[in-house]
Scaffold this motif. Structure first.
Motif, PDB file in Angstrom:
ATOM      1  N   SER A  77       5.701   6.372   2.125  1.00 40.13           N
ATOM      2  CA  SER A  77       5.537   5.774   0.897  1.00 40.13           C
ATOM      3  C   SER A  77       6.865   5.418   0.442  1.00 40.13           C
ATOM      4  O   SER A  77       7.889   6.518   0.545  1.00 40.13           O
ATOM      5  CB  SER A  77       4.789   6.499   0.139  1.00 40.13           C
ATOM      6  N   HIS A  78       7.360   4.640  -0.320  1.00 38.90           N
ATOM      7  CA  HIS A  78       8.549   4.519  -1.261  1.00 38.90           C
ATOM      8  C   HIS A  78       8.779   5.597  -2.300  1.00 38.90           C
ATOM      9  O   HIS A  78       7.725   5.845  -2.851  1.00 38.90           O
ATOM     10  CB  HIS A  78       8.583   3.039  -1.853  1.00 38.90           C
ATOM     11  N   ALA A  79       9.816   6.249  -1.887  1.00 36.06           N
ATOM     12  CA  ALA A  79      10.023   7.362  -3.038  1.00 36.06           C
ATOM     13  C   ALA A  79       9.883   6.919  -4.526  1.00 36.06           C
ATOM     14  O   ALA A  79       9.130   7.655  -5.376  1.00 36.06           O
ATOM     15  CB  ALA A  79      11.387   7.882  -3.044  1.00 36.06           C
ATOM     16  N   GLU A  80      10.408   5.868  -5.005  1.00 35.41           N
ATOM     17  CA  GLU A  80      10.377   5.239  -6.275  1.00 35.41           C
ATOM     18  C   GLU A  80       9.335   4.500  -6.637  1.00 35.41           C
ATOM     19  O   GLU A  80       8.862   4.265  -7.927  1.00 35.41           O
ATOM     20  CB  GLU A  80      11.822   4.747  -6.514  1.00 35.41           C
ATOM     21  N   ASP A  81       8.702   3.821  -5.780  1.00 32.50           N
ATOM     22  CA  ASP A  81       7.540   3.045  -5.955  1.00 32.50           C
ATOM     23  C   ASP A  81       6.269   3.365  -5.038  1.00 32.50           C
ATOM     24  O   ASP A  81       6.121   2.362  -3.829  1.00 32.50           O
ATOM     25  CB  ASP A  81       8.028   1.568  -5.700  1.00 32.50           C
ATOM     26  N   PRO A  82       5.683   4.403  -5.158  1.00 36.08           N
ATOM     27  CA  PRO A  82       4.736   4.875  -3.950  1.00 36.08           C
ATOM     28  C   PRO A  82       3.520   3.772  -3.958  1.00 36.08           C
ATOM     29  O   PRO A  82       3.247   3.208  -5.032  1.00 36.08           O
ATOM     30  CB  PRO A  82       4.181   6.246  -4.422  1.00 36.08           C
ATOM     31  N   TRP A  83       3.022   3.428  -2.876  1.00 30.25           N
ATOM     32  CA  TRP A  83       1.905   2.525  -2.635  1.00 30.25           C
ATOM     33  C   TRP A  83       0.644   3.051  -2.955  1.00 30.25           C
ATOM     34  O   TRP A  83       0.187   4.155  -2.546  1.00 30.25           O
ATOM     35  CB  TRP A  83       2.331   1.655  -1.439  1.00 30.25           C
ATOM     36  N   THR A  84      -0.193   2.056  -3.147  1.00 31.62           N
ATOM     37  CA  THR A  84      -1.631   2.154  -3.289  1.00 31.62           C
ATOM     38  C   THR A  84      -2.226   1.214  -2.323  1.00 31.62           C
ATOM     39  O   THR A  84      -2.013  -0.017  -2.244  1.00 31.62           O
ATOM     40  CB  THR A  84      -2.365   2.027  -4.641  1.00 31.62           C
ATOM     41  N   PHE A  85      -3.151   1.584  -1.551  1.00 34.85           N
ATOM     42  CA  PHE A  85      -3.846   0.682  -0.519  1.00 34.85           C
ATOM     43  C   PHE A  85      -5.070   0.845  -0.192  1.00 34.85           C
ATOM     44  O   PHE A  85      -5.691   2.042  -0.442  1.00 34.85           O
ATOM     45  CB  PHE A  85      -3.021   0.676   0.809  1.00 34.85           C
ATOM     46  N   ILE A  86      -5.848  -0.063   0.326  1.00 36.69           N
ATOM     47  CA  ILE A  86      -7.189  -0.032   0.594  1.00 36.69           C
ATOM     48  C   ILE A  86      -7.406  -0.049   2.234  1.00 36.69           C
ATOM     49  O   ILE A  86      -6.584  -0.982   2.671  1.00 36.69           O
ATOM     50  CB  ILE A  86      -8.218  -1.249   0.040  1.00 36.69           C
ATOM     51  N   THR A  87      -7.954   0.752   2.922  1.00 36.26           N
ATOM     52  CA  THR A  87      -8.369   0.721   4.292  1.00 36.26           C
ATOM     53  C   THR A  87      -9.573   0.692   4.831  1.00 36.26           C
ATOM     54  O   THR A  87     -10.415   1.397   4.381  1.00 36.26           O
ATOM     55  CB  THR A  87      -7.526   1.976   4.659  1.00 36.26           C
ATOM     56  N   ILE A  88      -9.718  -0.174   5.892  1.00 40.29           N
ATOM     57  CA  ILE A  88     -11.034  -0.472   6.526  1.00 40.29           C
ATOM     58  C   ILE A  88     -10.894   0.024   7.978  1.00 40.29           C
ATOM     59  O   ILE A  88      -9.996  -0.530   8.682  1.00 40.29           O
ATOM     60  CB  ILE A  88     -11.509  -1.718   6.369  1.00 40.29           C
ATOM     61  N   ALA A  89     -11.579   0.812   8.613  1.00 38.77           N
ATOM     62  CA  ALA A  89     -11.705   1.124   9.795  1.00 38.77           C
ATOM     63  C   ALA A  89     -12.865   0.851  10.332  1.00 38.77           C
ATOM     64  O   ALA A  89     -14.102   0.805  10.186  1.00 38.77           O
ATOM     65  CB  ALA A  89     -11.450   2.774  10.222  1.00 38.77           C
ATOM     66  N   PHE A  90     -12.773  -0.110  11.811  1.00 36.69           N
ATOM     67  CA  PHE A  90     -14.108  -0.760  12.361  1.00 36.69           C
ATOM     68  C   PHE A  90     -13.732  -0.802  13.957  1.00 36.69           C
ATOM     69  O   PHE A  90     -12.809  -0.716  14.425  1.00 36.69           O
ATOM     70  CB  PHE A  90     -14.183  -2.096  11.573  1.00 36.69           C
ATOM     71  N   ASP A  91     -15.071  -1.472  14.455  1.00 40.86           N
ATOM     72  CA  ASP A  91     -14.825  -1.742  15.715  1.00 40.86           C
ATOM     73  C   ASP A  91     -14.994  -3.156  15.781  1.00 40.86           C
ATOM     74  O   ASP A  91     -15.924  -3.764  14.959  1.00 40.86           O
ATOM     75  CB  ASP A  91     -15.872  -1.059  16.641  1.00 40.86           C
ATOM     76  N   LEU A  92     -14.765  -3.686  16.932  1.00 38.66           N
ATOM     77  CA  LEU A  92     -14.879  -5.123  17.305  1.00 38.66           C
ATOM     78  C   LEU A  92     -15.658  -5.375  18.441  1.00 38.66           C
ATOM     79  O   LEU A  92     -15.590  -4.744  19.432  1.00 38.66           O
ATOM     80  CB  LEU A  92     -13.728  -6.028  17.474  1.00 38.66           C
ATOM     81  N   ILE A  93     -16.603  -6.215  18.390  1.00 34.91           N
ATOM     82  CA  ILE A  93     -17.482  -6.395  19.587  1.00 34.91           C
ATOM     83  C   ILE A  93     -17.611  -7.940  19.936  1.00 34.91           C
ATOM     84  O   ILE A  93     -17.626  -8.840  19.105  1.00 34.91           O
ATOM     85  CB  ILE A  93     -19.234  -6.250  19.345  1.00 34.91           C
TER      86      ILE A  93
END
Length: 105
Positions: A77-93
């Motif tokens: 993360s950036h020291a002066e502007d830490p990030w916020t994020f959404i993560t999705i973990a998935f499989d593909l068929i």
């Protein structure tokens, strides 16, 4: 995997392992061993940096990241502007026999 315009990819999403929103701080660092799922991440705010075998990639608000299965990386993360994020973990068929079982390195 390198593919050209003639190749088609036809997948559906299999199992979704998690969907999570994370707010980091200035000291946030994450080392990812080979991933067991695909990852899709959206940067809600702030900045970060990903180091992969392919190079160093800056991340900022509005960016979407896609990580292949078995990929390794380090995120900071950036020291002066830490990030916020959404993560999705998935499989593909794959939906047909012309589509590879997974995206290769």
């Amino acid at each position: 995997m390198d593919f050209n315009q003639e190749e088609t990819l036809n997948y559906t999403i299999g199992n979704i392992d998690f969907v999570v929103k994370r707010k980091t701080d200035a000291n946030w660092t994450q080392n990812h061993a080979p991933r067991k799922t695909y990852i899709l991440a959206y940067a809600c705010s702030g900045q970060a940096q990903y180091i992969t075998p392919q190079g160093i990639f800056p991340v900022s608000k509005g960016n979407v990241l896609f990580f292949k299965k078995n990929q390794e990386d380090t995120a900071t993360s950036h020291a002066e502007d830490p990030w916020t994020f959404i993560t999705i973990a998935f499989d593909l068929i794959p939906l047909d026999d012309k589509t590879p079982l997974q995206f290769d390195q």
